[in-house]
Design an enzyme around this catalytic site. Structure first.
Site, PDB file in Angstrom:
ATOM      1  N   HIS A 336       0.803  -1.178  -0.095  1.00 58.95           N
ATOM      2  CA  HIS A 336       0.052  -0.047  -0.067  1.00 58.95           C
ATOM      3  C   HIS A 336       1.033   1.479   0.193  1.00 58.95           C
ATOM      4  CE1 HIS A 336      -4.459  -0.396   0.097  1.00 58.95           C
ATOM      5  NE2 HIS A 336      -4.517   0.923   0.459  1.00 58.95           N
ATOM      6  N   ASP A 340      -3.500   7.079  -2.201  1.00 60.62           N
ATOM      7  CA  ASP A 340      -4.498   6.953  -2.558  1.00 60.62           C
ATOM      8  C   ASP A 340      -4.220   6.237  -3.939  1.00 60.62           C
ATOM      9  OD1 ASP A 340      -7.421   6.818  -3.062  1.00 60.62           O
ATOM     10  OD2 ASP A 340      -7.468   8.742  -4.281  1.00 60.62           O
ATOM     11  N   GLY A 341      -5.397   5.504  -4.576  1.00 58.96           N
ATOM     12  CA  GLY A 341      -5.247   4.703  -5.886  1.00 58.96           C
ATOM     13  C   GLY A 341      -4.335   3.420  -5.690  1.00 58.96           C
ATOM     14  N   ASN A 342      -4.184   2.916  -4.461  1.00 60.45           N
ATOM     15  CA  ASN A 342      -3.493   1.491  -4.375  1.00 60.45           C
ATOM     16  C   ASN A 342      -4.157   0.518  -5.232  1.00 60.45           C
ATOM     17  OD1 ASN A 342      -1.057   2.127  -2.722  1.00 60.45           O
ATOM     18  ND2 ASN A 342      -2.729   3.255  -1.612  1.00 60.45           N
ATOM     19  N   GLY A 343      -5.438   0.432  -4.813  1.00 58.86           N
ATOM     20  CA  GLY A 343      -6.358  -0.779  -5.329  1.00 58.86           C
ATOM     21  C   GLY A 343      -6.459  -0.607  -6.961  1.00 58.86           C
ATOM     22  N   ARG A 344      -6.498   0.616  -7.524  1.00 61.64           N
ATOM     23  CA  ARG A 344      -6.656   0.768  -8.918  1.00 61.64           C
ATOM     24  C   ARG A 344      -5.033   0.319  -9.535  1.00 61.64           C
ATOM     25  NH1 ARG A 344      -8.759   6.145  -9.048  1.00 61.64           N
ATOM     26  NH2 ARG A 344      -9.113   5.848  -6.952  1.00 61.64           N
ATOM     27  N   MET A 345      -4.187   0.691  -8.911  1.00 63.82           N
ATOM     28  CA  MET A 345      -2.663   0.477  -9.229  1.00 63.82           C
ATOM     29  C   MET A 345      -2.509  -1.137  -9.163  1.00 63.82           C
ATOM     30  SD  MET A 345      -0.757   2.588 -10.492  1.00 63.82           S
ATOM     31  CE  MET A 345       0.823   1.774  -9.939  1.00 63.82           C
ATOM     32  N   HIS A 346      -3.031  -1.734  -8.387  1.00 66.10           N
ATOM     33  CA  HIS A 346      -2.709  -3.045  -8.173  1.00 66.10           C
ATOM     34  C   HIS A 346      -3.302  -3.961  -9.152  1.00 66.10           C
ATOM     35  CE1 HIS A 346      -4.612  -6.784  -6.539  1.00 66.10           C
ATOM     36  NE2 HIS A 346      -5.753  -6.206  -6.593  1.00 66.10           N
ATOM     37  N   ARG A 347      -4.537  -3.456  -9.707  1.00 68.77           N
ATOM     38  CA  ARG A 347      -5.281  -3.987 -10.641  1.00 68.77           C
ATOM     39  C   ARG A 347      -4.575  -3.782 -12.037  1.00 68.77           C
ATOM     40  NH1 ARG A 347      -9.109  -3.205  -6.870  1.00 68.77           N
ATOM     41  NH2 ARG A 347      -9.874  -1.190  -7.720  1.00 68.77           N
TER      42      ARG A 347
END
Length: 479
Positions: A336, A340-347
């Site tokens: 993490h 912000d934006g960690n989830g979208r970056m991960h995908r």
């Protein structure tokens, strides 16, 4: 050798008195370790059918497997019969101390488990033990069994006569076991199935399908996080996804992707975060109620560099692309690193790696986010089953800004982990994308074109009105 490092006998007895803890479980109890243990092992007080069986999440071995009741016996049991757990091993070895490890290796200089222990101690801790190099007459043995694990390229360590085939570095090293489910997916050759669908589809239909799937994935990625952004934000992120694989993954590329995602930095700082981060709620007084806490800010750069280095090792070893993507992309989201934006970056990293490893044909984005949204409970459970056990090892306090501050060294919690279940989940998502979403979209567009030609050949009607007619009729046809 006896009692190089004696262990309290009371730590060996399970609650029911019919089993004795062994391996990691005994070592952790005796040394008061805190690292989460995925699957403890025990030996029965009697004989059991089949030598080993599962009982309530515990692997129970026949009594003849009971090891010598000292550190050496339990470490050798763990290395031989349990899965390699780098997180648990490092804490065990640090608490044992270099003198005890040196004594064990010196007592068993030719045994493979002793050399494996020696290598892992020096690799994990960075401390060189006061031991001469191993006898050159001993043959090299691989650290990981390639029949059981996805392995990195072989790198011989002449000092230990061990072949280092770990799929990562000391800074970040995920392990993934070769399960029947993962092997079934690999044998199915899903990438080839995509090529077959493409081969049966006109270039124009495939271009339109690819465009729709890209937009669908972008929308779903925001929806997973409960966001409904304006179209320009969705399209901007779709452009980032569309460029996946154009440049090799690097620390610089990760920062560049994140900047393209956010753009407006009035409320989100550029680059890696400088404060703590948690997922969860706040109570009525504003106190954090975290269900997960990300890595400490001072550890982020080394963790991400380790993640990038591990990506390079997996690429060199040609590890299956979906397995590879699972380890890197999910490793990223647990670290993490951004505000912000960690989830979208991960995908986005899933797309980056699938494209970079040529799993996806050029220009095609598998809408795995759409499948994750459809299977949101399983997706969240997969994340939670990996991350929740780590919380027991994190000491934290709330700070005035309503954030959290981590008080202990937690870097290893994010460096080492078993990503097998995560890889299985991602492969299920990719399979559903390929077997259901892709053919469904291609079939829809093919049928749409046929309907458009059929209406146009019978009625003199403008193309936009034909489109509106088809869109009006379609819901009724699909009922």
């Amino acid at each position: 050798m006896h009692n190089i490092h004696p262990l309290p006998l009371e730590s060996l007895v399970a609650a029911d008195g019919e089993r004795h803890w062994v391996g990691y479980a005994t070592l952790q109890a005796s040394l008061q370790c805190e690292a989460p243990l995925r699957q403890p092992c025990a030996v029965s007080t009697g004989h059991i059918r089949g030598s080993v069986r599962m009982e309530n999440g515990i692997r129970v071995f026949d009594q003849r497997y009971r090891p010598q009741a000292d550190a050496a016996g339990h470490i050798f049991f763990a290395l031989k019969h349990e899965t390699i757990d780098l997180l648990a091993l490092k804490e065990i070895l640090v608490r044992l101390g270099s003198a005890a490890v040196t004594a064990i290796v010196s007592a068993y200089p030719t045994r493979q488990p002793a050399r494996t222990l020696w290598f892992l101690h020096e690799w994990l801790t960075g401390e060189r033990l006061p031991l001469d190099d191993a006898d050159t007459r001993m043959r090299f043995v691989p650290l990981l069994d390639a029949q059981r694990y996805f392995t990195g390229p072989p790198r011989p360590s002449r000092r230990h006569r061990i072949i280092d085939n770990l799929p990562g570095t000391r800074l970040f090293c995920p392990l993934i076991r070769k399960t029947e489910e993962l092997q079934r997916f690999i044998d199915a050759d899903l990438s080839r199935q995509v090529e077959e669908v493409i081969g049966r589809t006109s270039q124009e239909v495939w271009r339109r399908a690819a465009s729709f799937l890209l937009l669908a994935d972008s929308r779903a990625s925001f929806a997973i996080e409960g966001e409904c952004p304006p179209r320009n934000r969705i399209e901007r992120w779709a452009q980032v996804i569309q460029q996946s694989g154009a440049r090799a993954l690097s620390l610089t590329e990760i920062l560049s992707m994140h900047e393209a995602l956010i753009q407006d930095h009035r409320f989100v700082a550029k680059g890696f975060r400088h404060e703590g981060v948690f997922l969860g709620e706040r109570d009525r007084l504003g106190e954090p109620q975290p269900v997960f806490i990300g890595a400490r800010p001072q550890d982020i750069e080394s963790l991400i560099q380790g993640l990038v280095d591990s990506h390079g090792i997996m690429t060199e070893a040609a590890i299956d692309p979906v397995v590879h993507a699972a380890a890197i992309a999910f490793g990223f989201v647990f670290i993490h690193p951004f505000e912000d934006g960690n989830g979208r970056m991960h995908r986005a990293l899933i797309h980056q790696i699938l494209a970079e490893q040529h799993f996806a044909p050029p220009g095609i984005v598998f809408p795995v986010s759409a499948v994750m949204l459809d299977q949101i409970e399983e997706y969240q459970r997969t994340l939670r089953e990996f991350s929740a056990p780590l919380m027991h090892s994190i000491q934290w306090q709330s700070i005035e800004q309503g954030n959290v501050e981590v008080l202990n060294d937690t870097a290893d919690l994010y460096r080492y982990g078993d990503y097998t279940a995560i890889a299985e989940f991602l492969y299920r998502a990719v399979e559903q994308t390929i077997s259901e979403l892709l053919p469904k979209e291609v079939s829809y567009l093919t049928s749409y074109d046929k309907a458009q030609r059929a209406v146009g050949s019978r009625i003199d009607m403008p193309a936009n009105q034909i489109r509106n007619l088809i869109m009006f009729i379609t819901p009724y046809v699909l009922i």
